[in-house]
Design a protein around this motif. Structure first.
Motif, PDB file in Angstrom:
ATOM      1  N   THR A   7       0.862  -1.177   0.000  1.00  7.83           N
ATOM      2  CA  THR A   7       0.000   0.000   0.000  1.00  7.83           C
ATOM      3  C   THR A   7       0.897   1.225   0.000  1.00  7.83           C
ATOM      4  OG1 THR A   7      -1.753  -1.133   1.221  1.00  7.83           O
ATOM      5  CG2 THR A   7      -1.785   1.274   1.228  1.00  7.83           C
ATOM      6  N   ILE A   9       1.356   5.397  -0.043  1.00  9.49           N
ATOM      7  CA  ILE A   9       0.719   6.663   0.325  1.00  9.49           C
ATOM      8  C   ILE A   9       1.723   7.780   0.057  1.00  9.49           C
ATOM      9  CG2 ILE A   9      -0.302   7.997   2.217  1.00  9.49           C
ATOM     10  CD1 ILE A   9      -0.911   5.214   3.545  1.00  9.49           C
ATOM     11  N   ALA A 115      -0.641  12.890   6.531  1.00  7.49           N
ATOM     12  CA  ALA A 115      -0.842  11.548   5.977  1.00  7.49           C
ATOM     13  C   ALA A 115      -0.523  10.440   6.971  1.00  7.49           C
ATOM     14  CB  ALA A 115       0.024  11.370   4.730  1.00  7.49           C
ATOM     15  N   GLY A 117      -1.686   9.598   9.848  1.00  3.07           N
ATOM     16  CA  GLY A 117      -2.819   8.864  10.409  1.00  3.07           C
ATOM     17  C   GLY A 117      -3.212   7.705   9.511  1.00  3.07           C
ATOM     18  N   GLU A 118      -3.219   7.947   8.200  1.00  8.28           N
ATOM     19  CA  GLU A 118      -3.539   6.886   7.246  1.00  8.28           C
ATOM     20  C   GLU A 118      -2.446   5.819   7.232  1.00  8.28           C
ATOM     21  OE1 GLU A 118      -4.521   6.292   2.461  1.00  8.28           O
ATOM     22  OE2 GLU A 118      -4.049   8.288   3.265  1.00  8.28           O
ATOM     23  N   VAL A 119      -1.190   6.249   7.319  1.00  7.23           N
ATOM     24  CA  VAL A 119      -0.076   5.295   7.346  1.00  7.23           C
ATOM     25  C   VAL A 119      -0.188   4.386   8.568  1.00  7.23           C
ATOM     26  CG1 VAL A 119       2.431   5.058   7.571  1.00  7.23           C
ATOM     27  CG2 VAL A 119       1.471   6.810   6.054  1.00  7.23           C
ATOM     28  N   GLU A 120      -0.438   4.975   9.724  1.00 11.24           N
ATOM     29  CA  GLU A 120      -0.533   4.183  10.954  1.00 11.24           C
ATOM     30  C   GLU A 120      -1.716   3.224  10.902  1.00 11.24           C
ATOM     31  OE1 GLU A 120      -0.805   4.686  15.828  1.00 11.24           O
ATOM     32  OE2 GLU A 120      -0.693   6.466  14.538  1.00 11.24           O
ATOM     33  N   ALA A 121      -2.867   3.706  10.453  1.00 10.28           N
ATOM     34  CA  ALA A 121      -4.047   2.842  10.380  1.00 10.28           C
ATOM     35  C   ALA A 121      -3.809   1.678   9.424  1.00 10.28           C
ATOM     36  CB  ALA A 121      -5.262   3.656   9.939  1.00 10.28           C
ATOM     37  N   CYS A 122      -3.172   1.965   8.296  1.00  9.09           N
ATOM     38  CA  CYS A 122      -2.877   0.914   7.321  1.00  9.09           C
ATOM     39  C   CYS A 122      -1.904  -0.106   7.907  1.00  9.09           C
ATOM     40  CB  CYS A 122      -2.300   1.542   6.060  1.00  9.09           C
ATOM     41  SG  CYS A 122      -1.873   0.351   4.777  1.00  9.09           S
ATOM     42  N   GLU A 125      -3.733  -2.300  10.486  1.00  6.70           N
ATOM     43  CA  GLU A 125      -4.641  -3.240   9.824  1.00  6.70           C
ATOM     44  C   GLU A 125      -3.857  -4.353   9.135  1.00  6.70           C
ATOM     45  OE1 GLU A 125      -8.166  -3.353   6.414  1.00  6.70           O
ATOM     46  OE2 GLU A 125      -7.120  -1.481   6.861  1.00  6.70           O
ATOM     47  N   THR A 126      -2.749  -3.993   8.498  1.00  2.91           N
ATOM     48  CA  THR A 126      -1.932  -4.991   7.809  1.00  2.91           C
ATOM     49  C   THR A 126      -1.312  -5.965   8.797  1.00  2.91           C
ATOM     50  OG1 THR A 126      -1.445  -3.414   6.039  1.00  2.91           O
ATOM     51  CG2 THR A 126       0.025  -5.306   6.244  1.00  2.91           C
TER      52      THR A 126
END
Length: 287
Positions: A7, A9, A115, A117-122, A125-126
């Motif tokens: 993924t 970003i 960005a 927050g999106e990196v951490e959430a991804c 989840e991964t």
């Protein structure tokens, strides 16, 4: 090394790549799995953060100086949280240390922070959903030994490799005999012809180690010796099942070993057998 889909970003002049990796003992540095966060620019990996079960580290300039440093999980806490914090607070300093001063000077940190927050959430989840686990068949010859049992199975993989598999199983939830009782595989020993290996916690950690055939030419003999030499307790604990390990009854294991060993040697194909007869025997759940 098995690597899941990446993924990517983009933010502030760099790209963050999140991916799951599975390392195998004696193929990679050690048996492990987890999430990697990469910082990239211009088709070059500038920084790498290893957020694994065991390996918790970061690398300055993997494609250049390749300087590896260790996190201290005792004080640094969760490796994903720690890695994102370092990117937020120290990205330009780390890029400079990695030898990429030009990238450090052009990074837009406001966009990067927006960005993360999106990196951490991804990454989280991964780590949770990308884990490689496997559910094997339990075996066709079962040997009971107190709170564990051994299942022997002659396996053939789709690519033609195969041989004897020994599954170490236990009931982890519910009462034996009840419909809700859950039998779980604690360890698996795949004594295959071409790529023999064993698993710690196939449905849990799934850390795999491939035998060094130079030092272990007879993988079945090695496996049986683990049972005889009282190594199972420590191996089951490492697999993530300390409660089962604490209740191991070595006397019971010793009592079934003659019959288990005889059946295992009867089933194991000889080294001269290039392709086992019959169709492939797939796992119950592939991963």
């Amino acid at each position: 090394m098995q690597q899941a889909a990446r993924t990517k970003i983009d933010a502030g002049g760099v790209s963050f790549v999140v991916q799951h990796e599975l390392w195998d003992g004696n193929l990679q540095d050690h048996s492990d799995q987890g999430v990697v966060i990469l910082v990239e620019a211009n088709d070059t990996t500038l920084l790498r953060f290893n957020c694994f079960d065991i390996e918790k580290s970061y690398v300055y300039g993997p494609d250049s100086k390749n300087r590896l440093c260790r996190m201290d999980p005792t004080v640094d806490g969760n490796p994903i949280m720690w890695s994102v914090k370092q990117i937020r607070e120290n990205l330009t300093t780390m890029l400079t240390e990695a030898g990429y001063e030009d990238v450090a000077g052009s990074v837009n940190m406001d966009e990067v922070k927006g960005a993360l927050g999106e990196v951490e959430a991804c990454a989280r989840e991964t780590y949770a959903n990308g884990r490689n686990t496997v559910k094997h068949n339990r075996g066709h010859d079962i040997f009971e030994a107190g709170n564990i049992r051994f299942g022997l199975e002659l396996r053939k993989q789709a690519g033609g490799d195969g041989g004897l598999a020994i599954h170490v199983l236990a009931d982890l939830a519910g009462t034996p005999g009840r419909t809700y009782c859950e039998e779980t595989e604690l360890l698996a020993f795949d004594c295959f012809r071409d790529a023999p290996h064993y698993h710690y916690g196939p449905r849990n950690k799934n850390h795999r180690i491939f035998w060094d055939r130079t030092l272990v030419p007879d993988t079945l003999e090695w496996t049986l010796n683990r049972f005889k030499n009282k190594d199972l307790k420590n191996m089951i604990e490492r697999a993530g099942y300390p409660g089962i390990a604490a209740d191991i009854d070595q006397d019971l294991i010793d009592s079934i070993m003659p019959s288990l060993e005889a059946k295992a040697r009867e089933l194991q194909p000889g080294a001269e057998v290039e392709v086992m007869d019959g169709p492939a025997t797939p796992n119950l759940v592939p991963r």
